[in-house]
Design a protein around this motif. Structure first.
Motif, PDB file in Angstrom:
ATOM      1  N   ASP A   1       9.914 -12.554  11.687  1.00  0.00           N
ATOM      2  CA  ASP A   1       8.456 -12.121  11.428  1.00  0.00           C
ATOM      3  C   ASP A   1       8.257 -10.576  11.519  1.00  0.00           C
ATOM      4  O   ASP A   1       7.320 -10.303  10.897  1.00  0.00           O
ATOM      5  CB  ASP A   1       7.786 -12.979  12.656  1.00  0.00           C
ATOM      6  N   SER A   2       8.835  -9.907  12.431  1.00  0.00           N
ATOM      7  CA  SER A   2       8.598  -8.866  12.655  1.00  0.00           C
ATOM      8  C   SER A   2       8.831  -7.661  11.601  1.00  0.00           C
ATOM      9  O   SER A   2       8.230  -6.897  11.612  1.00  0.00           O
ATOM     10  CB  SER A   2       9.252  -8.263  13.959  1.00  0.00           C
TER      11      SER A   2
ATOM     12  N   ASN B   1       7.687  -8.195   8.963  1.00  0.00           N
ATOM     13  CA  ASN B   1       6.547  -8.092   8.061  1.00  0.00           C
ATOM     14  C   ASN B   1       5.314  -7.268   8.774  1.00  0.00           C
ATOM     15  O   ASN B   1       4.651  -6.793   8.311  1.00  0.00           O
ATOM     16  CB  ASN B   1       5.820  -9.374   7.969  1.00  0.00           C
ATOM     17  N   GLU B   2       5.818  -6.886   9.977  1.00  0.00           N
ATOM     18  CA  GLU B   2       4.715  -6.410  10.766  1.00  0.00           C
ATOM     19  C   GLU B   2       4.767  -4.791  10.724  1.00  0.00           C
ATOM     20  O   GLU B   2       5.569  -4.054  10.367  1.00  0.00           O
ATOM     21  CB  GLU B   2       4.821  -6.525  12.667  1.00  0.00           C
TER      22      GLU B   2
ATOM     23  N   ASP C   1       2.714  -6.403   2.892  1.00  0.00           N
ATOM     24  CA  ASP C   1       3.980  -6.696   3.745  1.00  0.00           C
ATOM     25  C   ASP C   1       4.915  -6.867   2.968  1.00  0.00           C
ATOM     26  O   ASP C   1       6.071  -7.024   3.666  1.00  0.00           O
ATOM     27  CB  ASP C   1       3.561  -7.497   4.851  1.00  0.00           C
TER      28      ASP C   1
ATOM     29  N   ARG D   1       0.484 -15.157   7.931  1.00  0.00           N
ATOM     30  CA  ARG D   1      -0.555 -14.400   9.163  1.00  0.00           C
ATOM     31  C   ARG D   1      -1.149 -13.322   8.082  1.00  0.00           C
ATOM     32  O   ARG D   1      -0.537 -12.613   7.127  1.00  0.00           O
ATOM     33  CB  ARG D   1       0.248 -13.635  10.105  1.00  0.00           C
TER      34      ARG D   1
ATOM     35  N   GLU E   1      -3.754  -9.145  10.934  1.00  0.00           N
ATOM     36  CA  GLU E   1      -2.967  -9.613  12.023  1.00  0.00           C
ATOM     37  C   GLU E   1      -1.599  -8.943  12.169  1.00  0.00           C
ATOM     38  O   GLU E   1      -1.141  -8.721  13.344  1.00  0.00           O
ATOM     39  CB  GLU E   1      -2.755 -10.996  12.021  1.00  0.00           C
ATOM     40  N   LEU E   2      -1.061  -8.224  10.981  1.00  0.00           N
ATOM     41  CA  LEU E   2       0.136  -7.777  10.941  1.00  0.00           C
ATOM     42  C   LEU E   2       0.063  -6.267  11.466  1.00  0.00           C
ATOM     43  O   LEU E   2       0.986  -5.504  11.544  1.00  0.00           O
ATOM     44  CB  LEU E   2       0.886  -8.045   9.959  1.00  0.00           C
ATOM     45  N   GLY E   3      -1.259  -5.802  11.360  1.00  0.00           N
ATOM     46  CA  GLY E   3      -1.318  -4.494  11.721  1.00  0.00           C
ATOM     47  C   GLY E   3      -1.512  -3.481  10.338  1.00  0.00           C
ATOM     48  O   GLY E   3      -1.507  -2.332  10.580  1.00  0.00           O
TER      49      GLY E   3
END
Lengths: 291, 409
Positions: free
Chosen positions: B133-134, B136-137, B361, B400, B404-406
């Protein structure tokens, strides 16, 4: 925690501990009599599982693999003692330690080259598959068998060491090798056999663990660490210590898993630290084994 | 004027000649130096079975590209040993000394983040083929980062919605490998669980690298869950299911995995998996539905006749390399910025229907399969191990949001 839950967790711990007992036993036997710290021990455990898997693959007979493994792995161990370890006797404890460490790496790579990096399947033998009703809870048949098999191996080893004349020579050799040599015993042969037995037990432990953990090249790596923890807790070179400490480590792991699962792996090291604080030589360690 | 003209002519001719000759050099160079794709994966270690199939499948994507391209592509495989440090070193080596043009690979959340960092710093496109997940952040993402694999949010979300919807009861227990992959999957499950009013009765986090799970079972059994959600991977998955079967857990609860591995079921015997439900990015029977799946399976069968069919993670290895090379084709160049632009705008059907990389992302928007392990009696052959229960379609609403992912929208 109810009684049946307590008993289930206890039995689980004993089954886990059985493997610890067997690997620590071989390590302790070799150290106690030859003063050799065998760093290849985990790889002999792995070899046992592989030899077992191939025997099972060729014959389809799990019981046969239990006989073939100690003979083959013990034999490999004896070859290693005769041609690699023996020239290093009398040169201090660090020489065989470095040698066996390197030997372990070579064995690991050899298995990767010969049998592949991915591991081989090892199914629970049909006869021992499934669970049995122990009144309080259901328990896997194979794990009961594991506890039983460990007890049988312990008994056989005890009879060999305590009740046979060969055992007498082994024990005498551990106490005072010079006197034994003066009495006309070939101490080199005694050490060869002891090394072989220690390694053979590691091999049996490997094949016994295979239906639970699977068979893959790196399976011996954590086992060496576990065996050392158990040996240190029990006292270097003490066979009784290896047995008690192996079961203790298994049960500690099991109960920690219930209350603080994240800490399960750490629990055995905490136990070791505690034991060393109060008994620096381990539970059953003798004075001066390393001196 | 005449002088001027002739000068201009001269310049033009010279320019054209110069352009011609440099073009010739380019063509000549492109024929001798192949496009190199660095492929760090954990060939040795507990995920070795999956990693080896990724290598096999990645090679098929190379073959696909080479069929029609004058400039050939080449795969440079390295063993990252499932270790972030080792992976960083191997990646750096691939970029600095092997001079690879692109990186694809890795099979662990933490390893891919480390590969991503190295590749991004050197300005090399990296297409990740394992769950995270991270990645994509905004904190880990760079414009060089692409993520072909599913991510835990969409996988756990799809599995949870299906399983909770069908469940006999509301009680849920977790057995989670205590590292990033486990935590991210659990977060995905929990989000849906609270939406659907499930009750959490037990949570066990086991240390990574546990070989024996039996000591964790009594706590789970005592909680009497209807559903046990287990998150671990590779050989750990097989050992957990083997031991859970021995202890009779499957009679007491439905065991569910976010990612259920075909490789492990084939490698370790069929019994332990029977009846287990899970998610997957791919299963070979998709070939009945998609031409692209058929193309991948046929290429695999032809090249590796004794390996059966491509595994789900193997197929990711294929799709990861395919995505990059498709980008190269679309861009008509291997220049990083042009390939990035092409990959951002292209639609591609690598192996299971149409996909695309979301702009913000670079997550591959794709379907998630819900699969169930067939009982051995219903298997027609050794590859016929799962049935597809349901498919979550490729749709951004299951991801997300960019905010939401910044990422700035």
């Amino acid at each position: 925690m109810t009684l049946d839950l307590f008993l289930l967790q206890l039995f689980t711990g004993l089954a886990l501990g059985s493997i610890y007992v067997l690997v620590a036993l071989g390590l302790s036997l070799i150290f106690g009599l030859l003063t050799i710290v065998n760093f290849a021990h985990g790889q002999f455990f792995m070899l046992g599982a592989y030899v077992g898997a191939f025997t099972l693959g060729f014959t389809g007979n799990f019981w046969l693999s239990l006989i073939v493994v100690p003979i083959v792995v013990g034999g490999i161990g004896m070859l290693c003692e005769r041609f690699l370890v023996r020239p290093l006797y009398g040169r201090g404890i660090d020489y065989p330690l470095l040698l066996t460490y390197g030997l372990g790496l070579i064995l690991l790579e050899l298995v990767r080259i010969i049998a592949g990096t991915q591991g081989v399947p090892f199914n629970t033998p049909r006869l021992l598959a499934g669970a049995v009703d122990l009144h309080f809870f259901f328990f896997p048949k194979y794990r009961l068998f594991l506890i039983f098999a460990t007890a049988v191996i312990l008994l056989a080893l005890w009879i060999l060491l305590e009740k046979t004349s060969y055992g007498l020579i082994i024990r005498a050799g551990a106490r005072d090798q010079e006197i034994v040599q003066v009495l006309g015993v070939d101490i080199g042969r005694v050490w060869l056999i002891v090394f072989g037995i220690g390694v053979a037990i590691a091999g049996i432990a490997g094949v016994l663990a295979a239906p639970i953990r699977g068979v893959f090249p790196e399976m011996g790596v954590p086992v060496l660490v576990e065996a050392f923890v158990v040996t240190v807790v029990g006292g270097m070179g003490s066979l009784l210590g290896a047995v008690i400490a192996g079961l203790l480590v298994g049960v500690t792991f099991s109960f920690t898993s219930f209350f603080y699962p994240e800490m399960a792996t750490l629990s055995m090291f905490v136990l070791m630290a505690l034991v060393l604080v109060f008994r620096p030589r381990g539970l059953f360690g003798r004075a001066g084994v390393l001196g | 004027m005449a002088v001027k003209l002739s000068r201009r002519k001269l310049l033009a001719t010279a320019g054209a000649a110069a352009a011609m000759s440099s073009f010739k050099i380019n063509v000549a160079r492109s024929q001798e130096t192949p496009i190199k794709i660095g492929f760090p994966v954990p060939i040795s270690g507990p995920y070795g079975t999956e990693a080896n199939d990724q290598v096999r499948c990645a090679q098929l994507a190379i073959d696909w590209f080479n069929q029609e391209s004058p400039r050939k592509a080449e795969l440079v495989v390295r063993d990252d040993k499932l270790d972030p440090g080792e992976a960083a070193t191997r990646t750096l080596e691939l970029i600095e000394s092997d001079k690879v043009d692109f990186i694809c690979g890795s099979l662990s959340a933490s390893v891919q983040l480390s590969v991503n960092q190295v590749a991004s710093k050197r300005g090399v496109i990296y297409n990740s083929i394992s769950q995270s997940d991270s990645i994509n952040e905004a904190s880990d993402f760079t414009k060089y980062t692409f993520h072909e694999a599913l991510n835990p949010h969409m996988t756990a979300g799809a599995v949870a919605r299906y399983v909770f919807g069908q469940a006999k009861g509301k009680k849920v227990a977790y057995l989670i490998a205590d590292y990033a992959y486990g935590h991210e999957m659990q977060r995905g499950f929990r989000r849906v669980a609270s939406e659907m009013g499930m009750e959490e009765v037990a949570e066990v986090r086991h240390p990574l690298g546990t070989t024996d799970y039996s000591a964790f079972f009594p706590r789970i059994q005592a909680a009497r869950p209807d559903i046990l959600l287990v998150v671990n991977f590779g050989r750990d998955q097989l050992n957990t299911l083997k031991q859970a079967t021995d202890f009779g857990l499957k009679e007491q609860m439905q065991i569910v995995y976010p990612v259920l591995l075909d490789t492990q079921r084939i490698a370790g015997g069929f019994d332990p998996f029977e009846g287990v439900i899970g998610g997957a990015n791919y299963y070979w029977t998709l070939e009945d539905e998609f031409e692209s799946a058929k193309r991948l399976n046929d290429a695999y069968r032809a090249k590796y006749p004794d390996q059966g069919v491509p595994s789900a993670y193997g197929a990711l290895g294929y799709a990861g390399v395919y995505g990059i090379l498709k980008g190269v084709k679309e861009a008509g160049s291997t220049k990083t910025d042009e390939v990035i632009a092409a990959m951002e705008s292209m639609k591609y059907d690598a192996y299971k229907g149409e996909q695309y990389f979301r702009k913000c992302d670079h997550q591959a928007v794709q379907s998630v399969l819900i699969i169930k392990a067939k009982p051995e009696s219903e298997m027609r052959n050794q590859w016929d191990i799962f049935e597809i229960l349901d498919t979550q379609p490729a749709d951004e609403k299951f991801l997300r949001t960019c905010e939401e992912l910044g990422h700035k929208a």
